[in-house]
Design a protein around this motif. Structure first.
Motif, PDB file in Angstrom:
ATOM      1  N   ILE A  18       0.907  -0.935  -0.184  1.00  0.00           N
ATOM      2  CA  ILE A  18       0.137  -0.266   0.383  1.00  0.00           C
ATOM      3  C   ILE A  18       0.780   1.523   0.356  1.00  0.00           C
ATOM      4  CG2 ILE A  18      -2.095   1.196   1.592  1.00  0.00           C
ATOM      5  CD1 ILE A  18      -3.065  -0.156  -0.079  1.00  0.00           C
ATOM      6  N   GLN A  19       1.681   0.857   0.790  1.00  0.00           N
ATOM      7  CA  GLN A  19       2.661   2.702   0.834  1.00  0.00           C
ATOM      8  C   GLN A  19       3.358   2.758  -0.215  1.00  0.00           C
ATOM      9  OE1 GLN A  19       5.164   3.256   4.771  1.00  0.00           O
ATOM     10  NE2 GLN A  19       2.981   2.734   5.844  1.00  0.00           N
ATOM     11  N   LYS A  22       1.643   4.910  -2.888  1.00  0.00           N
ATOM     12  CA  LYS A  22       1.527   6.142  -2.673  1.00  0.00           C
ATOM     13  C   LYS A  22       2.645   6.542  -2.939  1.00  0.00           C
ATOM     14  CE  LYS A  22      -2.120   7.445  -1.078  1.00  0.00           C
ATOM     15  NZ  LYS A  22      -3.132   8.004  -2.236  1.00  0.00           N
ATOM     16  N   GLN A  23       3.758   6.279  -1.912  1.00  0.00           N
ATOM     17  CA  GLN A  23       4.809   7.587  -1.471  1.00  0.00           C
ATOM     18  C   GLN A  23       6.051   7.417  -1.962  1.00  0.00           C
ATOM     19  OE1 GLN A  23       4.570   8.433   2.469  1.00  0.00           O
ATOM     20  NE2 GLN A  23       3.140   7.040   2.498  1.00  0.00           N
ATOM     21  N   CYS A  30       9.979   0.870   0.630  1.00  0.00           N
ATOM     22  CA  CYS A  30       9.778   1.404   1.750  1.00  0.00           C
ATOM     23  C   CYS A  30       9.654   0.755   3.243  1.00  0.00           C
ATOM     24  CB  CYS A  30       8.111   0.740   0.612  1.00  0.00           C
ATOM     25  SG  CYS A  30       7.225   0.817   1.607  1.00  0.00           S
ATOM     26  N   ARG A 112      -5.924   2.918   5.373  1.00  0.00           N
ATOM     27  CA  ARG A 112      -5.743   4.515   5.951  1.00  0.00           C
ATOM     28  C   ARG A 112      -4.695   4.026   7.013  1.00  0.00           C
ATOM     29  NH1 ARG A 112     -11.297   8.793   5.363  1.00  0.00           N
ATOM     30  NH2 ARG A 112     -11.398   8.420   3.627  1.00  0.00           N
ATOM     31  N   GLN A 114      -2.551   2.079   7.415  1.00  0.00           N
ATOM     32  CA  GLN A 114      -1.588   1.588   7.090  1.00  0.00           C
ATOM     33  C   GLN A 114      -0.316   2.626   5.881  1.00  0.00           C
ATOM     34  OE1 GLN A 114      -2.846  -2.238   4.229  1.00  0.00           O
ATOM     35  NE2 GLN A 114      -1.434  -3.291   5.494  1.00  0.00           N
ATOM     36  N   CYS A 115      -1.103   4.034   5.760  1.00  0.00           N
ATOM     37  CA  CYS A 115      -0.765   4.724   4.513  1.00  0.00           C
ATOM     38  C   CYS A 115      -0.533   5.596   5.651  1.00  0.00           C
ATOM     39  CB  CYS A 115      -1.654   5.620   3.481  1.00  0.00           C
ATOM     40  SG  CYS A 115      -2.299   4.020   2.236  1.00  0.00           S
ATOM     41  N   THR A 117       2.059   7.572   7.916  1.00  0.00           N
ATOM     42  CA  THR A 117       3.213   7.164   8.478  1.00  0.00           C
ATOM     43  C   THR A 117       4.042   7.957   9.140  1.00  0.00           C
ATOM     44  OG1 THR A 117       4.100   9.331   5.986  1.00  0.00           O
ATOM     45  CG2 THR A 117       3.835   6.834   5.646  1.00  0.00           C
ATOM     46  N   ARG A 216      -6.033   5.065  -3.927  1.00  0.00           N
ATOM     47  CA  ARG A 216      -6.326   5.784  -3.517  1.00  0.00           C
ATOM     48  C   ARG A 216      -7.591   6.845  -3.427  1.00  0.00           C
ATOM     49  NH1 ARG A 216      -1.131   7.851  -8.399  1.00  0.00           N
ATOM     50  NH2 ARG A 216       0.153   6.117  -7.360  1.00  0.00           N
ATOM     51  N   MET A 219      -8.156   7.009   0.012  1.00  0.00           N
ATOM     52  CA  MET A 219      -7.191   8.057   0.700  1.00  0.00           C
ATOM     53  C   MET A 219      -7.417   9.998  -0.152  1.00  0.00           C
ATOM     54  SD  MET A 219      -5.102   6.878   2.870  1.00  0.00           S
ATOM     55  CE  MET A 219      -4.387   7.953   3.171  1.00  0.00           C
TER      56      MET A 219
END
Length: 291
Positions: A18-19, A22-23, A30, A112, A114-115, A117, A216, A219
């Motif tokens: 998941i991360q 996203k980023q 990661c 949510r 998991q994202c 951080t 996406r 989030m």
């Protein structure tokens, strides 16, 4: 039981997946960043709520799958032999879609968390996590977005799980058929483990693009302004800004997670099915004619 064993063996990789979507630019970056910032607990964020709901969702999937197989078999009439590949595919499709009603709330909470951080170990001048845990996250979503907020991303979730479960069960059934001797009804346990692992990888190959869109949308607007107007706008904006390759950025970690998880799932499933088999008229566990 099979669902909890599969979840516990795959949640860590799910957080990285998941991360990464996203980023982060890759799996290793990661994993290192998550560990250095949050420690080992960072890999298991959002796990408690899925544990409480995974048995229900898996029961819906496998129960719908088996009942559909039985209905389709009865529709063809007695003595028509094992279920066809088309029946396996359609039954898997129905099972994947049916689980969305009970899976979506737990899934959005998991994504949510998991994202999220921000580290709880940060100093007073560091950003603090928005959600304190699964229950707080669930109640915050209902308060801010209403009950329907729990079903944000349900369309891509349905488009992910319907085709992927159809592919999943069909792959498992087909491989078991290939590995079964003519003198036996089922393959040995090594065959079941191999077929389950490959089936999981095949299912995620089909489902990964929609998994990216789902995450996406789930989030979007949670921490900043909304970027997407809806499902199709999310797809077009993602392709425009990052290219089509982003839809398969997390495929490697999905494969890494899928093989051991679904190996455990199907071995446990076959054991329990054998113990609970009602009699000769019941539908066989998925074999000749997947999760």
């Amino acid at each position: 039981m099979w669902s909890c064993s599969g979840l516990s063996s795959g949640h860590c990789e799910g957080t990285v997946r998941i991360q990464t979507q996203k980023q982060f630019t890759g799996i290793w970056q990661c994993a290192v960043a998550t560990f250095s910032k949050e420690g080992m607990p960072g890999f298991f964020k959002g796990m408690s709520l899925p544990i409480t709901t995974i048995s229900m969702t898996s029961s819906v999937v496998f129960g719908t799958y088996r009942n559909c197989l039985q209905c389709l078999s009865q529709a063809r009439g007695a003595g028509c032999g094992p279920n066809t590949k088309q029946e396996v595919f359609l039954s898997g499709l129905a099972g994947g879609i049916a689980q969305i009603s009970v899976m979506s709330p737990g899934d959005i909470v998991k994504v949510r968390l998991q994202c999220q951080t921000e580290s709880k170990r940060g100093g007073s001048n560091m950003p603090r996590p928005k959600y304190h845990g699964p229950v707080h996250c669930l109640l915050s979503i209902i308060k801010e977005e209403g009950v329907m907020g729990l079903y944000r991303g349900a369309l891509p979730l349905m488009l992910r799980d319907g085709p992927s479960y159809a592919t999943y069960f069909l792959t498992y059934t087909t491989i078991c058929e290939w590995l079964t001797d003519s003198s036996k009804k089922r393959p040995d346990w090594s065959g079941v483990m191999f077929a389950g692992g490959i089936a999981g990888m095949a299912g995620w190959t089909i489902g990964t693009p929609m998994d990216v869109i789902k995450a996406r949308l789930q989030m979007d607007g949670a921490r900043d302004l909304k970027r997407y107007k809806g499902f199709y706008h999310c797809i077009t904006e993602t392709v425009r800004l990052e290219g089509a390759g982003v839809f398969f950025r997390s495929l490697g970690i999905n494969w890494l997670r899928a093989f051991p998880v679904n190996m455990v799932v199907f071995v446990t499933y076959e054991v329990l099915t054998g113990l609970l088999q009602a009699g000769p008229d019941s539908v066989d566990p998925p074999r000749i004619g997947f999760e």
